[in-house]
Design an enzyme around this catalytic site. Sequence first.
Site, PDB file in Angstrom:
ATOM      1  CB  CYS A 187     -58.203  -8.378  36.841  1.00  9.39           C
ATOM      2  SG  CYS A 187     -58.372 -10.031  36.183  1.00  9.39           S
ATOM      3  CG  LEU A 204     -55.237 -17.035  36.664  1.00  6.98           C
ATOM      4  CD1 LEU A 204     -55.757 -16.450  35.367  1.00  6.98           C
ATOM      5  CD2 LEU A 204     -55.704 -18.469  36.813  1.00  6.98           C
ATOM      6  CE  LYS A 235     -57.244 -11.151  42.351  1.00 13.65           C
ATOM      7  NZ  LYS A 235     -56.691 -12.038  41.372  1.00 13.65           N
TER       8      LYS A 235
HETATM    9  C1  UGA Z   1     -53.981  -9.113  36.542  1.00  9.31           C
HETATM   10  C2  UGA Z   1     -52.807  -9.327  37.511  1.00  9.31           C
HETATM   11  O1  UGA Z   1     -51.558  -9.038  36.859  1.00  9.31           O
HETATM   12  C3  UGA Z   1     -52.778 -10.754  38.044  1.00  9.31           C
HETATM   13  O2  UGA Z   1     -51.737 -10.893  38.990  1.00  9.31           O
HETATM   14  C4  UGA Z   1     -54.131 -11.059  38.705  1.00  9.31           C
HETATM   15  O3  UGA Z   1     -54.184 -12.375  39.185  1.00  9.31           O
HETATM   16  C5  UGA Z   1     -55.227 -10.871  37.668  1.00  9.31           C
HETATM   17  O4  UGA Z   1     -55.200  -9.508  37.196  1.00  9.31           O
HETATM   18  C6  UGA Z   1     -56.561 -11.184  38.304  1.00  9.31           C
HETATM   19  O5  UGA Z   1     -57.015 -10.439  39.161  1.00  9.31           O
HETATM   20  O6  UGA Z   1     -57.123 -12.237  38.020  1.00  9.31           O
HETATM   21  P1  UGA Z   1     -54.346  -9.546  33.908  1.00  9.31           P
HETATM   22  O7  UGA Z   1     -55.476  -8.594  34.021  1.00  9.31           O
HETATM   23  O8  UGA Z   1     -54.583 -10.842  33.212  1.00  9.31           O
HETATM   24  O9  UGA Z   1     -53.776  -9.922  35.373  1.00  9.31           O
HETATM   25  O10 UGA Z   1     -53.172  -8.857  33.095  1.00  9.31           O
HETATM   26  P2  UGA Z   1     -51.884  -7.928  33.391  1.00  9.31           P
HETATM   27  O11 UGA Z   1     -50.725  -8.578  32.773  1.00  9.31           O
HETATM   28  O12 UGA Z   1     -51.783  -7.551  34.808  1.00  9.31           O
HETATM   29  O13 UGA Z   1     -52.240  -6.633  32.527  1.00  9.31           O
HETATM   30  C7  UGA Z   1     -53.349  -5.778  32.811  1.00  9.31           C
HETATM   31  C8  UGA Z   1     -53.269  -4.518  31.995  1.00  9.31           C
HETATM   32  O14 UGA Z   1     -52.213  -3.691  32.440  1.00  9.31           O
HETATM   33  C9  UGA Z   1     -53.014  -4.751  30.502  1.00  9.31           C
HETATM   34  O15 UGA Z   1     -53.881  -3.937  29.740  1.00  9.31           O
HETATM   35  C10 UGA Z   1     -51.573  -4.338  30.327  1.00  9.31           C
HETATM   36  O16 UGA Z   1     -51.277  -3.896  29.025  1.00  9.31           O
HETATM   37  C11 UGA Z   1     -51.469  -3.222  31.339  1.00  9.31           C
HETATM   38  N1  UGA Z   1     -50.080  -2.937  31.757  1.00  9.31           N
HETATM   39  C12 UGA Z   1     -49.336  -3.873  32.391  1.00  9.31           C
HETATM   40  C13 UGA Z   1     -49.563  -1.672  31.514  1.00  9.31           C
HETATM   41  O17 UGA Z   1     -50.244  -0.795  30.949  1.00  9.31           O
HETATM   42  N2  UGA Z   1     -48.284  -1.398  31.910  1.00  9.31           N
HETATM   43  C14 UGA Z   1     -47.507  -2.326  32.541  1.00  9.31           C
HETATM   44  O18 UGA Z   1     -46.353  -2.015  32.889  1.00  9.31           O
HETATM   45  C15 UGA Z   1     -48.047  -3.597  32.772  1.00  9.31           C
END
Ligand code: UGA
Length: 449
Positions: free
Chosen positions: A270, A161, A215
């Site tokens: 994460c 998630l 994971k």
């Molecule tokens: C992440 C993973 O996406 C999930 O699949 C995983 O289950 C989760 O970690 C976990 O290990 O529990 P999350 O940390 O909630 O989820 O959020 P993301 O949507 O992945 O974003 C993480 C960071 O990456 C954010 O700061 C976001 O702004 C950044 N990001 C995301 C970018 O800088 N560029 C992108 O293209 C996408």
Amino acid sequence: MKLIVIGTGYVGLCQGAAFSDVGHDVTCVDIIEEKVKMLNNFSKGISNQLPIFEPGLPDLIKKNCEAGRLKFTTSLKDGIKNADVVFIAVGTPPNEEGKADLTALKKVCESIGKTIEELGKEYTVVATKSTVPVNTHKVVIEILSQNTTKQFSVVSNPEFLAQGRAVKDCIKPSRIVIGTNDEKSKDIMMNVYKPYERQSIPIYLMSNVDAELHKYAANSYLAAQISLTNNFANLARTIGADWNKVKKAVLADVRVGDFVHSSPGFGGSCFEKDVEEFTHSFEKYGCDNSLLKEVLRQNRLQKQVMGKKVKDYFGNLNGKTIAVWGLSFKPETDDMRCSPSIPLLKTLVKEGARVKAFDPAANEESKKIFVNFEGKDSIEYVHDKYDALEGADALVLMTEWREFRTPDFKLIKQKLNRPLIFDGRDIYTSQEIKENGFEYSSIGKPDIK
Ligand code: UGA
């Protein structure tokens, strides 16, 4: 089926509620009494406060508590007797060395072992949802064996998630991974996830260690993609290219994933934690971890970019007021953990600027981090995005909340002392910026002067 979920953080609470929504009888357990009290008060309609902010979660909890399928308690014994599966969903935060701290997980394993021994329960499936280093299932087995003579199976069942869409991800996950080394627990886990079969969600069966590795590999792929993307975006800005246009063409190749949005670095609880922990696993097993270390180093550098931009523009930030839109690490969450806005705010305050900040959900979380920071009270939090601009010398956009995407540029210009925008998420097009007469600096597009 009867399920117990231990730990009511993002993972436990969202997953527990989602399991109850497909018809399972779920008991969520937490040792923090206030949390359980808050959840019980919420479920009885006495208060509308939940321990976490997550879109869709209040309705999901309410609905399933009313239907009698979801309960909250501090007592592990309650319900464990008849539980088909005991899920562990406690936190594994990084310790000082950046390794996953398994203290909570180990304690829970000890309690589970003791409880099944005390109850004389013949067989128990213990499934780990928490993100744990490769081969942690061996630790779980060892602790359970030390505390019970009864039979058990240990399953590695990681969650995928993402905060802000955690409820959707639990209801319709991209995939389900079941890691186990025995047939009996495999069949039980397949029954837990039977209701998901109708949605054609792929279920991957593998060994415990495969599931644990999966994971970290998944998160590290995504993190690496972001660091690589931000590298390209930084080059794009320097050479006069527009990464927003380039990325669309890159994405046309289906072999490339979708984490290609330029940013002030990845944040959240994460990626940094998991990639760092993963580097330690590489080291432990004598494998080269320099690529992952570089992913983290690039991200640390990227998180300094926005602060540096503002500092370089003004030279001296003493007496300047800077408006900041967005503080949380991404939209739809109030979570500030590892958010790129933290290094930005630190730089601004240290350099003598006053900050007027607005986030649709994270103002309070930010206040906790910056209370009395550097002995100064330089950050003012406002409740409307346009209020942040009043008398400010520039606007810095840090999080791409929907409400920032099509703002009233005329009003922004009117309120700012100077028409100047720093866009950490590249959400505005060069065309709209030029038409509205702003100076502009983003991550992946040429500056507009
Ligand atoms: C992440 C993973 O996406 C999930 O699949 C995983 O289950 C989760 O970690 C976990 O290990 O529990 P999350 O940390 O909630 O989820 O959020 P993301 O949507 O992945 O974003 C993480 C960071 O990456 C954010 O700061 C976001 O702004 C950044 N990001 C995301 C970018 O800088 N560029 C992108 O293209 C996408």
